[in-house]
Design an enzyme around this catalytic site. Structure first.
Site, short mmCIF file in Angstrom:
data_model
loop_
_atom_site.label_atom_id
_atom_site.label_comp_id
_atom_site.label_asym_id
_atom_site.label_seq_id
_atom_site.Cartn_x
_atom_site.Cartn_y
_atom_site.Cartn_z
CG ASP A 13 39.74 55.03 40.47
OD1 ASP A 13 40.49 56.01 40.52
OD2 ASP A 13 38.76 54.87 41.23
CD GLU A 14 38.82 54.94 33.71
OE1 GLU A 14 39.64 55.70 34.26
OE2 GLU A 14 37.64 55.27 33.46
CG HIS A 41 45.66 60.16 38.32
ND1 HIS A 41 45.74 61.10 37.34
CD2 HIS A 41 44.32 59.95 38.49
CE1 HIS A 41 44.52 61.44 36.93
NE2 HIS A 41 43.64 60.76 37.63
CB THR A 128 36.28 62.78 46.41
OG1 THR A 128 36.21 64.07 45.80
CG2 THR A 128 36.29 61.70 45.34
NE ARG A 142 28.23 84.86 34.97
CZ ARG A 142 27.17 85.39 34.38
NH1 ARG A 142 27.32 85.97 33.20
NH2 ARG A 142 26.00 85.35 34.95
CB THR A 245 33.11 64.64 38.46
OG1 THR A 245 33.87 65.52 39.30
CG2 THR A 245 33.56 64.77 37.01
CB THR A 305 44.02 56.57 44.69
OG1 THR A 305 43.95 55.44 43.84
CG2 THR A 305 45.47 56.95 44.88
CB THR A 307 37.90 58.44 49.58
OG1 THR A 307 37.56 57.43 48.63
CG2 THR A 307 37.63 59.80 48.97
CE LYS A 337 44.15 47.12 38.85
NZ LYS A 337 43.74 47.96 40.01
CB VAL A 422 50.43 42.01 32.44
CG1 VAL A 422 49.64 41.64 31.20
CG2 VAL A 422 51.89 42.35 32.07
P1 GDP Z 1 43.71 56.35 37.62
O1 GDP Z 1 42.90 57.16 38.57
O2 GDP Z 1 43.01 56.11 36.33
O3 GDP Z 1 45.10 56.87 37.43
O4 GDP Z 1 43.87 54.89 38.30
P2 GDP Z 1 44.25 54.61 39.83
O5 GDP Z 1 45.69 54.87 40.01
O6 GDP Z 1 43.30 55.28 40.74
O7 GDP Z 1 43.90 53.07 39.92
C1 GDP Z 1 44.57 52.11 39.16
C2 GDP Z 1 45.29 51.14 40.12
O8 GDP Z 1 45.67 49.98 39.44
C3 GDP Z 1 46.58 51.69 40.70
O9 GDP Z 1 46.75 51.18 42.00
C4 GDP Z 1 47.66 51.15 39.77
O10 GDP Z 1 48.93 50.98 40.39
C5 GDP Z 1 47.09 49.80 39.45
N1 GDP Z 1 47.41 49.30 38.12
C6 GDP Z 1 47.50 49.98 36.96
N2 GDP Z 1 47.70 49.14 35.92
C7 GDP Z 1 47.73 47.90 36.45
C8 GDP Z 1 47.87 46.60 35.88
O11 GDP Z 1 48.00 46.42 34.69
N3 GDP Z 1 47.81 45.55 36.75
C9 GDP Z 1 47.66 45.71 38.09
N4 GDP Z 1 47.62 44.62 38.86
N5 GDP Z 1 47.53 46.92 38.66
C10 GDP Z 1 47.56 48.00 37.84
P1 IMO Z 2 40.43 59.41 39.11
O1 IMO Z 2 40.96 60.56 38.32
C1 IMO Z 2 36.97 57.42 40.81
C2 IMO Z 2 33.58 60.01 41.78
C3 IMO Z 2 33.09 60.12 43.19
C4 IMO Z 2 31.62 60.41 42.94
C5 IMO Z 2 31.66 61.31 41.71
C6 IMO Z 2 31.60 62.79 42.03
O2 IMO Z 2 41.40 58.84 40.07
O3 IMO Z 2 39.85 58.38 38.18
P2 IMO Z 2 33.37 64.53 42.99
O4 IMO Z 2 34.20 64.49 44.25
O5 IMO Z 2 34.17 64.56 41.73
O6 IMO Z 2 32.28 65.56 43.03
O7 IMO Z 2 32.57 63.11 43.01
O8 IMO Z 2 32.86 61.00 41.04
N1 IMO Z 2 35.02 60.32 41.60
C7 IMO Z 2 35.96 59.41 41.28
N2 IMO Z 2 35.84 58.07 41.18
N3 IMO Z 2 38.15 58.04 40.53
C8 IMO Z 2 38.25 59.39 40.58
O9 IMO Z 2 39.29 60.03 40.07
C9 IMO Z 2 37.13 60.14 41.05
N4 IMO Z 2 36.88 61.47 41.22
C10 IMO Z 2 35.58 61.55 41.56
O10 IMO Z 2 33.29 58.92 43.90
O11 IMO Z 2 30.95 59.24 42.57
MG MG Z 3 42.18 57.03 40.48
#
Ligand code: GDP
Ligand code: IMO
Ligand code: MG
Length: 436
Positions: A13-14, A41, A128, A142, A245, A305, A307, A337, A422
């Site tokens: 979730d970066e 995402h 998840t 396999r 994961t 996003t 769960t 962020k 930002v």
């Molecule tokens: P991903 O899984 O790495 O694609 O990240 P996620 O989408 O799960 O989580 C990132 C969250 O931060 C999303 O809700 C984005 O819309 C939000 N986001 C991304 N970049 C920024 C930022 O620079 N600032 C803020 N406030 N929100 C951001």
């Molecule tokens: P994105 O791509 C954050 C976490 C789960 C759990 C571990 C294993 O959006 O960054 P899994 O269902 O993969 O067997 O769960 O990984 N997890 C995530 N955490 N963002 C995700 O995806 C995740 N996908 C799995 O919470 O700790």
């Molecule tokens: Mg994510």
């Protein structure tokens, strides 16, 4: 740009989705290389606010092709739901392609994921519940079913018929009365056959020989983005085992899961959040259980996003990012962020860990999860800039304190920060000239 891998450098979730959406304006092909619909995402652009789980984040650029690579595990009905949602929103999605070698997530994988978690009790991994782990288990054992098998209804029926008795035996072994209905449903041959073959037909026109598509793009010198799932700290080999994961989010997994030679990857962009979050269990040294943690969650809207679970929040962990840098060899970092820190009076960042048992200082992530669980962060503190950065569009627009924070993270990571975001919108991205 030719081939760039976009990789999560922390606990997931970066902001990989938003970075890929931003870069995809200049890309010909975007490939998701691992994971499944455990991913969430988020992409916010002129078309709206979208939560993608399987579909690559380049989908909003009509001329960019998007491939679900062989390394992805696909739940076909879930993919159809996601696809239909985008079609309803006005995106034809003719630019979506699915590798015929990708593995299929079956209803019994989802069931086994749940049964295994229930059996772990307090030691649960916090997955998840999307069946990701069990689907990769079948792949490695396999006995997985691939998209190519789903394209042949008779073969699919046969594979299912031979698989279900084993699954029923396995599920019965859990002796979980509460799950009886779920077990019946997830092993209902007729129901699965109907749902999966229907989804397979809906997806058929998107299924391709992924390797041929990638090879064609490489041969034509096209610009390719490799979209990661999750982050280093949840990598099957390098993450905080067993709280990981079942795939390889790091760039090593990108070549394998996208279907291109490792040497074809020209640049690796690490995506790093300006603080730390995680969903699921396992050690998280900088986690905050106080007002600062709550403020990060609220300002950053840190809820999963996929769960909806509140994300665990904490200060920036430079040790974990440095660990990721060593494994992934980032060419540069996209820092996301930064704006979430705008209102903090003081901001902390962990530069090392200390073991309270023997006083040892750690500058890397230990293999032992029990050791990692007890390590305490060694913090450095900086004064907050207390200025709204969301309207900044250039490096010079940022307040001095924010620039100093970014430069400090850059120094600790040992890698240039080429992008600073930002806000979630496409244009809320600051780019910087970097050497690499
Ligand atoms: P991903 O899984 O790495 O694609 O990240 P996620 O989408 O799960 O989580 C990132 C969250 O931060 C999303 O809700 C984005 O819309 C939000 N986001 C991304 N970049 C920024 C930022 O620079 N600032 C803020 N406030 N929100 C951001
Ligand atoms: P994105 O791509 C954050 C976490 C789960 C759990 C571990 C294993 O959006 O960054 P899994 O269902 O993969 O067997 O769960 O990984 N997890 C995530 N955490 N963002 C995700 O995806 C995740 N996908 C799995 O919470 O700790
Ligand atoms: Mg994510």
């Amino acid at each position: 740009m030719s081939v760039i891998a976009v990789v999560g450098a922390q606990w997931g979730d970066e902001g990989k989705g938003r970075v890929v959406d931003y870069l995809a304006a200049d890309a010909d092909l975007v490939i998701r290389y691992g994971g499944g619909n455990n991913a969430g995402h988020t992409v916010v652009n002129a078309h709206g606010h979208f939560k993608l789980h399987l579909i690559p984040s380049g989908i909003f650029h009509e001329r960019t092709r998007n491939l679900l690579g062989n390394g992805v595990v696909i739940n076909p009905p879930a993919l159809v739901t996601e696809l239909d949602g985008l079609v309803a929103a006005g995106f034809a999605c003719d630019n979506l392609f699915i590798s015929d070698r990708a593995h299929v997530v079956m209803p019994y994988h989802v069931l086994l994921d749940q049964l295994e978690e229930r059996e772990r009790g307090a030691a649960k991994l916090g997955t998840t519940s999307r069946g990701i782990g069990p689907a990769y288990v079948d792949k490695v054992a396999r006995r997985g079913i691939r998209i190519v098998d789903l394209m042949e209804p008779d073969l699919f029926r046969e594979r299912l018929a031979t698989t279900l008795p084993r699954i029923r035996r396995l599920a019965d072994g859990y002796d979980d009365a509460e799950m009886a209905d779920a077990i019946d449903e997830a092993t209902d041959e007729e129901r699965i056959t109907a749902a999966y073959l229907e989804a397979g037909e809906r997806l058929r026109s998107h299924v391709v020989d992924g390797q041929a598509l990638v090879d064609d793009a490489l041969t034509r010198g096209q610009r390719i983005l490799l979209e990661g799932q999750l982050g280093t700290m949840r990598d099957i080999d390098w993450g905080i085992y067993p709280y990981v994961t079942s795939s390889s989010p790091i760039p090593g997994g990108a070549s394998l899961g996208a279907g291109l030679p490792a040497v074809a990857i020209d640049r690796v962009l690490g995506v790093v959040k300006a603080y730390t979050t995680a969903v699921g269990t396992g050690p998280l040294p900088t986690e905050l259980d106080d007002a600062d943690g709550a403020a990060l969650r609220e300002q950053g809207v840190e809820y999963g996003t996929s769960t909806g679970r509140p994300r665990r929040c904490g200060w920036y962990d430079a040790v974990a990012v440095r660990f990721s840098v060593r494994l992934a060899g980032y060419s540069s970092i996209a820092l996301t962020k930064l704006d979430v820190l705008d209102r903090f009076e003081r901001i902390r960042l962990a530069t090392a860990y200390r073991d309270p048992v023997d006083g040892r200082e750690w500058s890397t992530v230990p293999a032992s999860t029990s050791v990692y669980e007890r390590l305490e962060p060694v913090y450095e503190e900086v004064t907050g800039w207390r200025t709204d950065t969301t309207a900044a569009r250039t490096w010079d627009d940022l307040p001095d304190g924010a620039r100093a924070y970014v430069e400090r993270l850059e120094g600790l990571a040992g890698v240039p920060i080429s992008h600073v975001s930002v806000g979630p919108e496409r244009e809320q991205m600051i780019t910087r000239e970097v050497d690499r």
